[in-house]
Design an enzyme around this catalytic site. Structure first.
Site, PDB file in Angstrom:
ATOM      1  N   HIS A  71     -21.531   5.574   9.979  1.00  0.00           N
ATOM      2  CA  HIS A  71     -22.420   4.540  10.504  1.00  0.00           C
ATOM      3  C   HIS A  71     -23.866   4.935  10.251  1.00  0.00           C
ATOM      4  O   HIS A  71     -24.200   6.120  10.210  1.00  0.00           O
ATOM      5  CB  HIS A  71     -22.232   4.362  12.016  1.00  0.00           C
ATOM      6  CG  HIS A  71     -20.895   3.872  12.404  1.00  0.00           C
ATOM      7  ND1 HIS A  71     -20.487   2.569  12.228  1.00  0.00           N
ATOM      8  CD2 HIS A  71     -19.841   4.520  12.965  1.00  0.00           C
ATOM      9  CE1 HIS A  71     -19.255   2.421  12.665  1.00  0.00           C
ATOM     10  NE2 HIS A  71     -18.831   3.604  13.112  1.00  0.00           N
ATOM     11  N   CYS A 123     -10.601   2.675  12.499  1.00  0.00           N
ATOM     12  CA  CYS A 123     -11.508   3.725  12.991  1.00  0.00           C
ATOM     13  C   CYS A 123     -10.781   5.040  13.261  1.00  0.00           C
ATOM     14  O   CYS A 123     -11.420   6.064  13.461  1.00  0.00           O
ATOM     15  CB  CYS A 123     -12.224   3.252  14.260  1.00  0.00           C
ATOM     16  SG  CYS A 123     -13.344   1.871  13.948  1.00  0.00           S
ATOM     17  N   ASP A 177     -27.656  13.980  12.330  1.00  0.00           N
ATOM     18  CA  ASP A 177     -27.848  13.332  11.032  1.00  0.00           C
ATOM     19  C   ASP A 177     -27.017  13.986   9.933  1.00  0.00           C
ATOM     20  O   ASP A 177     -27.047  15.201   9.751  1.00  0.00           O
ATOM     21  CB  ASP A 177     -29.330  13.361  10.650  1.00  0.00           C
ATOM     22  CG  ASP A 177     -29.637  12.436   9.490  1.00  0.00           C
ATOM     23  OD1 ASP A 177     -29.026  11.348   9.413  1.00  0.00           O
ATOM     24  OD2 ASP A 177     -30.489  12.791   8.663  1.00  0.00           O
ATOM     25  N   HIS A 178     -26.274  13.145   9.228  1.00  0.00           N
ATOM     26  CA  HIS A 178     -25.398  13.557   8.137  1.00  0.00           C
ATOM     27  C   HIS A 178     -24.366  14.593   8.590  1.00  0.00           C
ATOM     28  O   HIS A 178     -24.067  15.547   7.863  1.00  0.00           O
ATOM     29  CB  HIS A 178     -26.215  14.051   6.933  1.00  0.00           C
ATOM     30  CG  HIS A 178     -26.874  12.914   6.219  1.00  0.00           C
ATOM     31  ND1 HIS A 178     -28.071  12.385   6.640  1.00  0.00           N
ATOM     32  CD2 HIS A 178     -26.492  12.195   5.138  1.00  0.00           C
ATOM     33  CE1 HIS A 178     -28.405  11.393   5.838  1.00  0.00           C
ATOM     34  NE2 HIS A 178     -27.466  11.253   4.917  1.00  0.00           N
ATOM     35  N   HIS A 232     -17.495   9.779  11.786  1.00  0.00           N
ATOM     36  CA  HIS A 232     -16.599  10.124  12.885  1.00  0.00           C
ATOM     37  C   HIS A 232     -15.276   9.400  12.693  1.00  0.00           C
ATOM     38  O   HIS A 232     -15.142   8.538  11.831  1.00  0.00           O
ATOM     39  CB  HIS A 232     -17.209   9.775  14.252  1.00  0.00           C
ATOM     40  CG  HIS A 232     -17.235   8.315  14.571  1.00  0.00           C
ATOM     41  ND1 HIS A 232     -16.958   7.837  15.822  1.00  0.00           N
ATOM     42  CD2 HIS A 232     -17.502   7.234  13.827  1.00  0.00           C
ATOM     43  CE1 HIS A 232     -17.061   6.518  15.833  1.00  0.00           C
ATOM     44  NE2 HIS A 232     -17.403   6.134  14.631  1.00  0.00           N
ATOM     45  N   HIS A 282     -15.053   7.694   8.942  1.00  0.00           N
ATOM     46  CA  HIS A 282     -15.899   6.621   8.423  1.00  0.00           C
ATOM     47  C   HIS A 282     -17.298   6.866   8.972  1.00  0.00           C
ATOM     48  O   HIS A 282     -17.484   7.653   9.890  1.00  0.00           O
ATOM     49  CB  HIS A 282     -15.373   5.234   8.831  1.00  0.00           C
ATOM     50  CG  HIS A 282     -15.401   4.985  10.304  1.00  0.00           C
ATOM     51  ND1 HIS A 282     -14.469   5.518  11.176  1.00  0.00           N
ATOM     52  CD2 HIS A 282     -16.270   4.282  11.064  1.00  0.00           C
ATOM     53  CE1 HIS A 282     -14.758   5.138  12.408  1.00  0.00           C
ATOM     54  NE2 HIS A 282     -15.849   4.398  12.375  1.00  0.00           N
ATOM     55  N   GLU A 322     -24.519   1.055  16.774  1.00  0.00           N
ATOM     56  CA  GLU A 322     -23.542   1.572  15.812  1.00  0.00           C
ATOM     57  C   GLU A 322     -23.580   0.727  14.545  1.00  0.00           C
ATOM     58  O   GLU A 322     -23.469   1.239  13.435  1.00  0.00           O
ATOM     59  CB  GLU A 322     -22.147   1.539  16.436  1.00  0.00           C
ATOM     60  CG  GLU A 322     -21.071   2.100  15.528  1.00  0.00           C
ATOM     61  CD  GLU A 322     -19.709   2.041  16.177  1.00  0.00           C
ATOM     62  OE1 GLU A 322     -19.329   3.039  16.815  1.00  0.00           O
ATOM     63  OE2 GLU A 322     -19.034   1.002  16.054  1.00  0.00           O
TER      64      GLU A 322
END
Length: 136
Positions: free
Chosen positions: A41, A33, A79-80, A14, A39, A125
């Site tokens: 997490h 960010c 996810d991903h 995100h 980037h 996070e």
């Protein structure tokens, strides 16, 4: 009342960026960010439900069913993925961990059986940053 927690994991990218602000203001507030290339997490998701144990099973809820609900309605969607562009339930929202935790609640709460209530979404996070959301 008994509290049951299931832990799940997902990876997502995100960027924190408010489209109503200038690039400079976003960089000032969100720092790295706000990187236009995003980037990622490795999120840890703790879902806690509460209820009374069933007299026949001794369970508050079958954890396999809870895991399946979380997978179908939350982690498979996240996810991903890029939270800013790939996740319909995050559309139009800033992708902070706070907003993500609230959106996860909204996705999951209606799916639970009537015998339990969603008590808490705890979303890590990073190992040192997490939020907890207990509903509205």
């Amino acid at each position: 009342m008994v509290y049951l927690t299931r832990v799940e994991h997902f990876n997502a990218a995100h960027k924190l960026y408010n489209p109503a602000w200038s690039r400079e203001e976003n960089e000032l507030v969100f720092g790295k960010c706000a990187n236009e290339h995003c980037h990622g997490h490795n999120y840890e998701l703790y879902v806690t439900v509460k209820g009374k144990p069933d007299s026949g099973t001794g369970f508050v809820m079958d954890v396999k069913k809870l895991s399946t609900l979380i997978k179908e309605h939350v982690t498979d969607q996240l996810d991903h993925r890029n939270l800013n562009v790939d996740v319909p339930f995050m559309e139009g929202k800033l992708t902070s961990t706070e907003n993500l935790a609230m959106a996860i609640w909204q996705q999951l709460a209606p799916q639970l059986p009537q015998s339990v209530q969603l008590h808490c979404i705890k979303l890590y996070e990073t190992p040192r940053i997490y939020v907890e959301y207990f509903g509205e």
